[in-house]
Design a protein around this motif. Structure first.
Motif, PDB file in Angstrom:
ATOM      1  N   GLN A  33       6.830   9.335   2.146  1.00 63.31           N
ATOM      2  CA  GLN A  33       6.499   7.865   1.888  1.00 63.31           C
ATOM      3  C   GLN A  33       7.528   7.022   1.660  1.00 63.31           C
ATOM      4  OE1 GLN A  33       4.779   9.308  -1.760  1.00 63.31           O
ATOM      5  NE2 GLN A  33       2.417   9.166  -0.792  1.00 63.31           N
ATOM      6  N   ARG A  34       8.886   7.364   1.269  1.00 66.26           N
ATOM      7  CA  ARG A  34       9.919   6.393   1.286  1.00 66.26           C
ATOM      8  C   ARG A  34      10.285   6.021   2.586  1.00 66.26           C
ATOM      9  NH1 ARG A  34      14.814   9.766  -1.182  1.00 66.26           N
ATOM     10  NH2 ARG A  34      14.790  10.636   0.852  1.00 66.26           N
ATOM     11  N   GLN A  35      10.271   6.860   3.681  1.00 67.48           N
ATOM     12  CA  GLN A  35      10.757   6.765   5.019  1.00 67.48           C
ATOM     13  C   GLN A  35       9.748   5.812   5.758  1.00 67.48           C
ATOM     14  OE1 GLN A  35      13.516   7.861   6.603  1.00 67.48           O
ATOM     15  NE2 GLN A  35      12.824   6.255   8.031  1.00 67.48           N
ATOM     16  N   LEU A  51      10.891   5.834 -12.240  1.00 69.40           N
ATOM     17  CA  LEU A  51      10.209   5.913 -10.999  1.00 69.40           C
ATOM     18  C   LEU A  51       9.439   4.811 -10.959  1.00 69.40           C
ATOM     19  CD1 LEU A  51      10.520   6.561  -8.000  1.00 69.40           C
ATOM     20  CD2 LEU A  51       8.934   8.691  -8.499  1.00 69.40           C
ATOM     21  N   PHE A  52       8.375   4.835 -12.040  1.00 62.28           N
ATOM     22  CA  PHE A  52       7.276   3.964 -12.003  1.00 62.28           C
ATOM     23  C   PHE A  52       7.676   2.564 -12.258  1.00 62.28           C
ATOM     24  CE2 PHE A  52       4.314   1.317 -14.591  1.00 62.28           C
ATOM     25  CZ  PHE A  52       3.447   1.454 -13.893  1.00 62.28           C
ATOM     26  N   LEU A  53       8.742   2.125 -13.039  1.00 60.49           N
ATOM     27  CA  LEU A  53       9.194   1.099 -13.179  1.00 60.49           C
ATOM     28  C   LEU A  53       9.865   0.376 -11.992  1.00 60.49           C
ATOM     29  CD1 LEU A  53      10.514   1.406 -16.884  1.00 60.49           C
ATOM     30  CD2 LEU A  53       8.565   0.143 -16.229  1.00 60.49           C
ATOM     31  N   THR A  54      10.543   1.295 -11.141  1.00 58.89           N
ATOM     32  CA  THR A  54      11.387   0.896  -9.883  1.00 58.89           C
ATOM     33  C   THR A  54      10.107   0.439  -9.068  1.00 58.89           C
ATOM     34  OG1 THR A  54      13.207   2.458 -10.264  1.00 58.89           O
ATOM     35  CG2 THR A  54      12.680   1.538  -8.143  1.00 58.89           C
ATOM     36  N   LEU A  55       9.070   1.238  -8.872  1.00 57.43           N
ATOM     37  CA  LEU A  55       7.978   0.945  -7.988  1.00 57.43           C
ATOM     38  C   LEU A  55       7.177  -0.283  -8.364  1.00 57.43           C
ATOM     39  CD1 LEU A  55       6.540   4.545  -7.450  1.00 57.43           C
ATOM     40  CD2 LEU A  55       7.752   3.020  -5.434  1.00 57.43           C
ATOM     41  N   GLU A  56       7.142  -0.564  -9.551  1.00 60.62           N
ATOM     42  CA  GLU A  56       6.581  -1.881 -10.085  1.00 60.62           C
ATOM     43  C   GLU A  56       7.450  -2.832  -9.943  1.00 60.62           C
ATOM     44  OE1 GLU A  56       3.371  -2.382 -12.372  1.00 60.62           O
ATOM     45  OE2 GLU A  56       3.156  -1.128 -10.787  1.00 60.62           O
ATOM     46  N   THR A  96       0.696   6.879  -6.650  1.00 60.34           N
ATOM     47  CA  THR A  96      -0.144   7.751  -7.023  1.00 60.34           C
ATOM     48  C   THR A  96       0.394   9.369  -6.784  1.00 60.34           C
ATOM     49  OG1 THR A  96      -1.594   6.131  -6.147  1.00 60.34           O
ATOM     50  CG2 THR A  96      -2.219   8.555  -6.148  1.00 60.34           C
ATOM     51  N   THR A  97       1.259   9.214  -5.916  1.00 65.46           N
ATOM     52  CA  THR A  97       1.975  10.600  -5.629  1.00 65.46           C
ATOM     53  C   THR A  97       2.552  11.078  -6.954  1.00 65.46           C
ATOM     54  OG1 THR A  97       1.871  10.593  -3.301  1.00 65.46           O
ATOM     55  CG2 THR A  97       3.461  12.245  -4.154  1.00 65.46           C
ATOM     56  N   ALA A  98       3.542  10.152  -7.364  1.00 65.30           N
ATOM     57  CA  ALA A  98       4.361  10.383  -8.402  1.00 65.30           C
ATOM     58  C   ALA A  98       3.582  10.612  -9.719  1.00 65.30           C
ATOM     59  CB  ALA A  98       5.320   9.069  -8.636  1.00 65.30           C
ATOM     60  N   SER A  99       2.439   9.845  -9.952  1.00 62.25           N
ATOM     61  CA  SER A  99       1.541  10.072 -11.120  1.00 62.25           C
ATOM     62  C   SER A  99       1.178  11.583 -11.297  1.00 62.25           C
ATOM     63  CB  SER A  99       0.364   9.044 -11.008  1.00 62.25           C
ATOM     64  OG  SER A  99      -0.324   9.283 -12.069  1.00 62.25           O
ATOM     65  N   ARG A 100       0.543  11.850 -10.019  1.00 54.68           N
ATOM     66  CA  ARG A 100       0.307  13.380  -9.945  1.00 54.68           C
ATOM     67  C   ARG A 100       1.322  14.278 -10.318  1.00 54.68           C
ATOM     68  NH1 ARG A 100      -2.121  11.944  -4.712  1.00 54.68           N
ATOM     69  NH2 ARG A 100      -0.788  13.153  -3.750  1.00 54.68           N
ATOM     70  N   ALA A 158       0.721  -1.270  -0.025  1.00 58.02           N
ATOM     71  CA  ALA A 158       0.110   0.101   0.073  1.00 58.02           C
ATOM     72  C   ALA A 158       1.118   1.197   0.018  1.00 58.02           C
ATOM     73  CB  ALA A 158      -0.978   0.050   1.232  1.00 58.02           C
ATOM     74  N   ILE A 159       1.872   1.224   0.689  1.00 62.59           N
ATOM     75  CA  ILE A 159       2.848   2.417   0.750  1.00 62.59           C
ATOM     76  C   ILE A 159       3.436   2.547  -0.755  1.00 62.59           C
ATOM     77  CG2 ILE A 159       4.938   3.174   1.730  1.00 62.59           C
ATOM     78  CD1 ILE A 159       4.193   1.790   4.304  1.00 62.59           C
ATOM     79  N   PHE A 160       4.010   1.558  -1.452  1.00 61.56           N
ATOM     80  CA  PHE A 160       4.669   1.481  -2.521  1.00 61.56           C
ATOM     81  C   PHE A 160       3.479   2.158  -3.521  1.00 61.56           C
ATOM     82  CE2 PHE A 160       7.609  -1.984  -1.559  1.00 61.56           C
ATOM     83  CZ  PHE A 160       8.785  -0.969  -1.465  1.00 61.56           C
ATOM     84  N   GLU A 161       2.074   1.804  -3.511  1.00 64.51           N
ATOM     85  CA  GLU A 161       1.137   2.311  -4.376  1.00 64.51           C
ATOM     86  C   GLU A 161       0.848   3.459  -4.083  1.00 64.51           C
ATOM     87  OE1 GLU A 161      -0.248   0.732  -6.873  1.00 64.51           O
ATOM     88  OE2 GLU A 161      -0.162  -1.304  -6.375  1.00 64.51           O
ATOM     89  N   SER A 162       1.022   4.127  -2.938  1.00 69.02           N
ATOM     90  CA  SER A 162       0.765   5.481  -2.621  1.00 69.02           C
ATOM     91  C   SER A 162       1.781   6.465  -3.109  1.00 69.02           C
ATOM     92  CB  SER A 162       0.758   5.626  -0.977  1.00 69.02           C
ATOM     93  OG  SER A 162       1.963   5.613  -0.486  1.00 69.02           O
TER      94      SER A 162
END
Length: 217
Positions: free
Chosen positions: A57-59, A191-196, A16-20, A9-13
């Motif tokens: 969020q990273r922390q 960043l998106f690919l990293t989070l995925e 979402t933040t990065a997408s905005r 859920a944190i990674f998904e958040s």
């Protein structure tokens, strides 16, 4: 929620933040509302804005990984102490190891059934596995290869590596590249690919308490 679902859920958040942030930067880059200098200033402004949010969020992700590892260490310690302090359990294990040493049990099914008593006891399984694999009895060697190896060290290593990767790859520089980069879509950004990748690792390799369910490198 489990530790696994909390971390995902944190990674998904973060996604979402990065997408905005990416969407806001595209509006600035592709619009006509700013001069080149004004565009640069506005991109720097939202870079600072989203860097702060993603830092938080990273922390949170790193703290969740730490909490998961601490929980596992506590669980493993409790299991060891429980088994060591159980005199009957220890006597049974000692007797079973002695019987195996004599080669008295010939039937592989009987051995497998006896070993199930010690499932989850990493130290007992390691002792049984070592005895079987060094035996001259082929059936014992065969069963030894079926027994799970102790993955606690690997578990620690991978969670520590995940935390390090979160710290270094969800970086301020990554946010800057997200906002100022030339990617056509958010899904093409680093960043998106990293989070995925992080989400895939947690989903496929870790259980609900972040214990390894897959031990490949």
């Amino acid at each position: 929620m489990s530790r696994k679902s909390d971390l995902i859920a944190i990674f998904e958040s973060v996604k979402t933040t990065a997408s905005r942030g990416f969407a806001s930067s595209r509006e600035i880059i592709n619009g006509n509302a700013y001069t080149p200098e004004g565009q640069k200033q506005e991109l720097n402004r939202i870079t600072e804005q989203y860097t702060g949010q993603i830092q938080t969020q990273r922390q949170q992700a790193m703290d969740a990984i730490d909490a998961g590892l601490q929980g596992l260490e506590s669980k493993w310690k409790s299991e060891v102490l429980k088994n060591i302090q159980n005199a009957g359990y220890q006597a049974g294990l000692t007797n079973f190891l002695h019987i195996l040493q004599t080669g008295a049990i010939k039937d592989k099914t009987d051995i497998r059934n006896a070993v199930t008593v010690y499932e989850g006891d990493h130290n007992a399984i390691a002792a049984i596995r070592q005895l079987l694999i060094t035996s001259t009895i082929p059936a014992y060697q065969e069963i030894a290869l079926e027994l799970p190896e102790d993955t606690r060290g690997k578990n620690r290593e991978l969670l520590q590596r995940l935390k390090h990767n979160v710290d270094t790859q969800i970086s301020d520089q990554g946010v800057f590249q997200l906002i100022h980069g030339s990617g056509r879509t958010y899904e093409e950004t680093v960043l998106f690919l990293t989070l995925e990748g992080f989400i895939s690792f947690v989903q496929e390799r870790l259980g609900d308490d972040l214990e390894l369910i897959s031990v490949r490198a």
